[in-house]
Scaffold this motif. Structure first.
Motif, PDB file in Angstrom:
ATOM      1  N   ALA A  57       0.699 -16.908   5.803  1.00 33.42           N
ATOM      2  CA  ALA A  57       1.258 -15.672   6.378  1.00 33.42           C
ATOM      3  C   ALA A  57       1.367 -14.592   5.299  1.00 33.42           C
ATOM      4  CB  ALA A  57       2.615 -15.954   7.017  1.00 33.42           C
ATOM      5  N   CYS A  58       1.744 -14.971   4.067  1.00 29.88           N
ATOM      6  CA  CYS A  58       1.816 -14.005   2.949  1.00 29.88           C
ATOM      7  C   CYS A  58       0.430 -13.440   2.664  1.00 29.88           C
ATOM      8  CB  CYS A  58       2.347 -14.660   1.680  1.00 29.88           C
ATOM      9  SG  CYS A  58       4.057 -15.178   1.784  1.00 29.88           S
ATOM     10  N   LEU A  59      -0.591 -14.301   2.744  1.00 27.47           N
ATOM     11  CA  LEU A  59      -1.954 -13.824   2.483  1.00 27.47           C
ATOM     12  C   LEU A  59      -2.408 -12.869   3.591  1.00 27.47           C
ATOM     13  CD1 LEU A  59      -3.631 -17.077   1.083  1.00 27.47           C
ATOM     14  CD2 LEU A  59      -3.028 -15.018  -0.192  1.00 27.47           C
ATOM     15  N   PHE A  60      -1.955 -13.114   4.824  1.00 25.59           N
ATOM     16  CA  PHE A  60      -2.277 -12.162   5.899  1.00 25.59           C
ATOM     17  C   PHE A  60      -1.598 -10.818   5.663  1.00 25.59           C
ATOM     18  CE2 PHE A  60      -4.032 -15.665   8.446  1.00 25.59           C
ATOM     19  CZ  PHE A  60      -5.207 -15.020   8.831  1.00 25.59           C
ATOM     20  N   ASP A  61      -0.374 -10.852   5.100  1.00 23.72           N
ATOM     21  CA  ASP A  61       0.281  -9.581   4.734  1.00 23.72           C
ATOM     22  C   ASP A  61      -0.575  -8.851   3.706  1.00 23.72           C
ATOM     23  OD1 ASP A  61       2.396 -10.152   6.388  1.00 23.72           O
ATOM     24  OD2 ASP A  61       3.711 -10.890   4.784  1.00 23.72           O
ATOM     25  N   ALA A  62      -1.075  -9.604   2.734  1.00 23.73           N
ATOM     26  CA  ALA A  62      -1.928  -9.002   1.701  1.00 23.73           C
ATOM     27  C   ALA A  62      -3.210  -8.453   2.320  1.00 23.73           C
ATOM     28  CB  ALA A  62      -2.251 -10.035   0.628  1.00 23.73           C
ATOM     29  N   ALA A  63      -3.766  -9.182   3.295  1.00 27.45           N
ATOM     30  CA  ALA A  63      -5.003  -8.732   3.948  1.00 27.45           C
ATOM     31  C   ALA A  63      -4.771  -7.419   4.686  1.00 27.45           C
ATOM     32  CB  ALA A  63      -5.512  -9.805   4.899  1.00 27.45           C
ATOM     33  N   ARG A  64      -3.587  -7.270   5.284  1.00 26.05           N
ATOM     34  CA  ARG A  64      -3.272  -6.004   5.971  1.00 26.05           C
ATOM     35  C   ARG A  64      -3.191  -4.857   4.971  1.00 26.05           C
ATOM     36  NH1 ARG A  64      -0.971  -9.326   9.871  1.00 26.05           N
ATOM     37  NH2 ARG A  64       0.831  -9.853   8.581  1.00 26.05           N
ATOM     38  N   ILE A  65      -2.625  -5.136   3.799  1.00 26.33           N
ATOM     39  CA  ILE A  65      -2.557  -4.107   2.746  1.00 26.33           C
ATOM     40  C   ILE A  65      -3.981  -3.719   2.323  1.00 26.33           C
ATOM     41  CG2 ILE A  65      -1.895  -3.700   0.336  1.00 26.33           C
ATOM     42  CD1 ILE A  65       0.579  -5.469   0.851  1.00 26.33           C
TER      43      ILE A  65
END
Ligand code: ZN
Length: 491
Positions: A386-394
């Motif tokens: 989920a943290c990596l998906f946050d990074a992907a959105r950034i």
């Protein structure tokens, strides 16, 4: 380390702060495969769980000795110390040497684990290569009075052990109940008690895998190898012992009993167990007709599979569930994982193509801490993802030009993403796309700078040639007031 790593210890039934006995060294033992069949999803889940732990322990600075055994003798078809050896049975059916069977499936196991990007352990001991150590263990337990010899076999005396220690400490089982349910059974043979288990087993005349021992020709009991090899390579007390939940009882319970009987104390600080995999909500097994090998998954060759699934999509699917929760495979779930993985892979490729700005308009400083927090909470890979998906959105926001990062922040984002996505989750970096994309972007930039130079020199032949030939390959080149932009139109 700012935040400690918490690991769920099956022995205490709670998460405990992980402190190695001899930092920075960590001793870790994981029960490996019994090599008599093609590796399947159960093998993948256990191997991936402890691969991620191995990777993470190394990342946070530990020097890990990771021992994963290979069972090539002693694992009987029936867990109650009866029946044929699993490997010998396969050898008989296929008319091969037992060691030929073991080697064949060991090679297969290695290949599939390599496909899944699982790091090889530090030591991979085979049970058949440690007969001497297993005989020595049996002798120690006999000398301590917790075993008896019966007709050429050596059995662990569970009842006697339980008078002084606690048989069932790991599984939470109670010996009284176990005896109550097993005493009624007939045919306990040469055991005093049905709950007793073989440390050494006399070989019947037809048994082909056999070794000389003080009690006659025989072979070691299955539980014996892990205690003997764990102690040999990691010492009488080591940090972590892992395996699948299906091994908790009787295998790990018996391992504890053997170690305590032999040396008077526990051998392991942390017991860890990964949960099982079901397929469409059902337990997997040969008798159920849904035992799909990893190779069949990778090739899509099974009637239950709609298509092939890549090793990385299988790995990612497994990591989307916490290791202590069950994971249910289905075509639908796997295809969802494939899409999610593609989004994270695309984000990484986009990140490599981003150019830093003068200033950062967003704050990415908490990302690294959040990733660490997820892993430190008993290897919570779903939260890490989920943290990596946050990074992907950034990354998408940056790509769309709606935000910017300066050079230092851009590097930090790349480093966190690469560390957790590739190095810790172990998703194989697609070098043919990511690294090559980087190299070819530089090559195109170089050609375009030669073109600009040619234009400045009014060398129209060269400048037109570069533009026309790049266009012919599929590049779209646009001259702007700031220079030149390009992109590759994907066919
Ligand atoms: Zn084991």
């Amino acid at each position: 380390m700012e935040q400690p790593l918490y690991i769920y210890n099956t022995l205490s039934g709670k998460k405990e702060s992980f402190q190695p006995l001899h930092p920075p060294k960590v001793g870790m033992y994981v029960c490996g495969p019994t090599v008599y069949g093609e590796p399947h999803l159960g093998h993948a889940r256990s191997a991936i769980t402890f691969d991620v732990l191995f990777r993470y322990l190394r990342y946070i600075g530990y020097d890990v000795r990771y021992v994963r055994n290979i069972t090539d003798v002693g694992h009987l078809v029936n867990d109650a110390d009866e029946g044929e050896d699993k490997i010998a049975r396969k050898a008989r059916l296929e008319q091969l040497e037992p060691m030929e069977v073991a080697q064949f499936y060991l090679n297969s196991y290695h290949s599939r684990m390599d496909d899944l990007n699982i790091l090889r352990p530090s030591i991979e001991p085979q049970a058949s290569g440690h007969i001497i150590e297993q005989i020595a263990l049996a002798e120690e337990i006999l000398a301590a009075g917790f075993a008896y010899v019966s007709d050429g076999s050596v059995y662990f005396d569970v009842e006697k052990y339980n008078q002084k220690h606690h048989y069932g400490i790991l599984s939470g089982r109670n010996l009284e109940d176990m005896l109550g349910s097993t005493r009624k059974l007939d045919g306990q043979g040469d055991k005093r008690n049905q709950a007793d288990f073989a440390i050494w087993k006399k070989a019947q005349p037809e048994h082909i895998m056999r070794w000389p021992s003080p009690w006659g020709e025989g072979f070691p009991g299955w539980h014996c190898e892990c205690t003997a090899m764990g102690r040999k390579y990691l010492g009488s007390r080591f940090d972590i012992h892992g395996g699948g939940l299906d091994l908790l009882f009787p295998h790990h319970e018996c391992e504890i009993a053997q170690a305590v009987a032999a040396q008077g104390s526990e051998m392991v600080s942390f017991w860890m167990h990964n949960n099982m995999i079901t397929l469409n909500g059902q337990k997997m097994g040969k008798s159920l007709g849904n035992a799909i090998s990893l190779e069949q998954f990778f090739k899509g060759e099974h009637q239950l599979l709609e298509k092939p699934y890549s090793p990385m999509s299988i790995r990612f699917f497994i990591l989307q569930a916490h290791y202590r929760n069950p994971a249910d495979f289905s075509n639908e779930a796997l295809q969802a994982s494939e899409k999610a993985l593609a989004r994270l892979t695309d984000a990484w490729e986009n990140l490599l193509g981003l150019k830093p700005a003068e200033q950062s308009s967003i704050d990415i400083s908490t990302l690294r801490g959040k990733c660490a927090e997820a892993m430190n909470d008993d290897l919570n890979t779903p939260v890490l993802i989920a943290c990596l998906f946050d990074a992907a959105r950034i990354i998408n926001t940056l790509k769309d030009g709606d935000a910017s990062l300066n050079e230092a922040d851009m590097k930090e984002l790349q480093d966190v993403y690469h560390t957790y996505f590739h190095n810790i989750l172990g998703i194989k970096e697609n070098n043919s796309t990511a690294a090559n994309a980087n190299a070819y972007a530089k090559a195109v930039d170089l050609l375009l700078s030669i073109r600009s130079q040619a234009k400045a020199n009014k060398d129209w032949a060269t400048s037109d040639r570069i533009r026309n030939e790049l266009s012919a390959i599929g590049f779209e080149i646009k001259d702007t007031k700031d220079g030149v932009e390009w992109k590759l139109n994907r066919q």
